[in-house]
Design an enzyme around this catalytic site. Structure first.
Site, PDB file in Angstrom:
ATOM      1  CG  ASP A   1      -1.666   1.264   1.441  1.00 15.35           C
ATOM      2  OD1 ASP A   1      -2.366   1.690   0.497  1.00 15.35           O
ATOM      3  OD2 ASP A   1      -1.556   1.852   2.538  1.00 15.35           O
TER       4      ASP A   1
ATOM      5  CG  ASP B   1      -2.197   7.269   0.134  1.00 18.43           C
ATOM      6  OD1 ASP B   1      -1.191   7.547  -0.537  1.00 18.43           O
ATOM      7  OD2 ASP B   1      -3.361   7.471  -0.252  1.00 18.43           O
TER       8      ASP B   1
ATOM      9  CB  ALA C   1      -7.231   4.522  -3.555  1.00 14.81           C
TER      10      ALA C   1
ATOM     11  CE  LYS D   1      -5.320   0.069  -1.810  1.00 14.84           C
ATOM     12  NZ  LYS D   1      -4.525   0.484  -0.630  1.00 14.84           N
TER      13      LYS D   1
ATOM     14  CG  ASP E   1      -2.082   2.804   6.428  1.00 13.29           C
ATOM     15  OD1 ASP E   1      -2.779   3.696   6.946  1.00 13.29           O
ATOM     16  OD2 ASP E   1      -2.156   2.522   5.221  1.00 13.29           O
TER      17      ASP E   1
END
Length: 312
Positions: free
Chosen positions: A65, A67, A173, A217, A240
Site C-alpha cells: 500500500d 498512503d 487508490a 485492491k 496501514d
C-alpha cells in the site's frame, strides 16, 4: 473495458465495479512494469540469505500500500497541492485538500467521505487534460512534495524483496499514473492504481470501474497474480489500513505497517507481523513489537529525525 483474456475464473467476493477496477489496474500495471534485475550472487563464505524473503523465489512477490505505508500522508492530496501551484484549480479546492490531508495525518486512517470527495475533485480537475501532460507534471510534484515523505523503514522492506530477486508492486487508490511515477522513482517493479478513463490520450473525467480501494485492491492483486503466475501463499503484502484486510488476507505473509487501531487489533488476533515507523510519541501509543528488529528501529528513528527537522 472488456474482460481480460488472461484472467482465470475465481471467487467473486467484491462488487462488479470492484472487479472491473482491479482488472483495469492489473492490466495497466503489467504494461508499465519494470523488469527486476537478477541480484549479484553473494561471495563465498558470506552468511546465507534470511529465510524471508526467499532468495530467488520468482513465484513470490510483494504488494505495498502507498498512503501512510510507504509514504507519510496521501499521494492524492500531495498531487492536488502540486496542481494548485500550477493553477489547475482555485484556493477553495486547495483548502478542501488541506483539510482532508490534516484529517488523514491526525486520524492515521482513511475516511471514506474524504477519499470520495478527493477523487471527485481530482477527476473534475484533470478532465480534458492529456495523460502525457499529467505524467510530466507528476514527476515534478513527486520531487516537490513526496520524495521527502518516504518512510525509510518501509522502503528497506521493499528493497529486501528486490534484493531477493522478487517483484515489488505498489497497490493504491491513487491514480495509476501517479503510482507508476512513485514506483519508478523508488526502483520498484510497477504499480496497481485507480484507472481514469481516457480517449485518444485525453482524460474524460470518468473512472474505469471504481477507485482501487478495499475489495478492489484484492481483486487487482488476484488478477495480477494470475497473469504473473505467482503463488499468493508465498507472497507478502503490507498496509496501514483495516480497509486493506481483503488484500492482506490473500497472501501468506501479511504485514501491518503503521497500523490504524482496527488493523492493529486484527493483526494481533491473526498473528500477523507489525511494524511502526512513525514518530516516537505516535509509535509509543501503538507499541513496536520486538520482532521489528534493529532495521525497523533504525528506520523509525531516521523518519522521526527527518520529520523533526522539517518541523523546525
Amino acid at each position: 473495458m472488456a474482460a481480460l483474456g488472461w484472467l482465470v475464473p475465481r471467487r467473486r467476493s467484491a462488487t462488479a465495479r470492484s472487479v472491473l477496477a482491479g482488472e483495469a489496474a492489473a492490466e495497466a500495471a503489467r504494461k508499465t512494469s519494470r523488469e527486476v534485475e537478477a541480484p549479484v550472487p553473494g561471495e563465498a563464505g558470506k552468511p546465507a540469505e534470511p529465510e524471508f524473503p526467499v532468495h530467488g523465489d520468482t513465484r513470490a512477490a510483494a504488494f505495498f500500500d502507498l498512503d501512510n505505508t510507504i509514504m507519510q500522508g496521501a499521494a492524492l492530496f500531495h498531487f492536488g497541492r502540486g496542481l494548485y501551484k500550477r493553477k489547475f484549480f482555485h484556493k477553495r479546492e486547495l483548502f478542501r485538500f488541506a483539510w482532508q490531508q490534516a484529517w488523514f495525518r491526525l486520524a492515521g486512517s482513511e475516511n471514506a467521505e474524504h477519499m470520495q470527495d478527493a477523487r471527485d475533485s481530482a477527476l473534475s480537475i484533470v478532465k480534458g487534460h492529456r495523460v502525457s501532460e499529467l505524467m510530466e507534471i507528476g514527476e515534478e510534484i513527486y520531487d516537490e512534495y513526496m520524495a521527502g515523505r518516504i518512510w525509510p523503514g518501509t522502503r528497506a522492506l521493499a528493497q529486501a524483496h528486490l534484493d531477493a530477486g522478487q517483484k515489488v508492486w505498489l497497490v493504491t487508490a491513487a491514480p495509476v499514473e501517479t503510482a507508476t511515477i512513485i514506483a519508478c522513482r523508488l526502483g520498484l517493479t510497477g504499480a496497481l492504481g485507480t484507472v481514469a478513463e481516457s480517449v485518444d490520450g485525453v482524460y474524460t473525467g470518468r473512472l474505469v470501474g471504481e477507485p482501487l480501494h478495499g475489495p478492489a485492491k484484492a481483486e487487482a492483486v488476484r488478477a495480477l497474480a494470475a497473469a504473473e503466475d505467482l503463488d499468493l501463499s508465498r507472497c507478502a503484502a503490507y498496509s496501514d489500513s483495516a480497509n486493506d484486510i481483503p488484500m492482506l488476507s490473500l497472501v501468506g505473509h501479511p504485514y501491518a505497517i503503521n497500523p490504524d487501531s482496527r488493523l492493529r487489533a486484527h493483526a494481533r488476533q491473526r498473528g500477523w507481523r507489525l511494524r511502526d515507523y512513525r514518530t516516537g510519541r505516535k509509535a509509543a501509543k501503538v507499541g513496536i513489537p520486538a520482532a521489528a528488529g534493529v532495521g525497523a528501529v533504525a528506520g523509525g528513528a531516521a523518519a522521526a529525525m527527518a520529520i523533526q527537522r522539517r518541523r523546525r
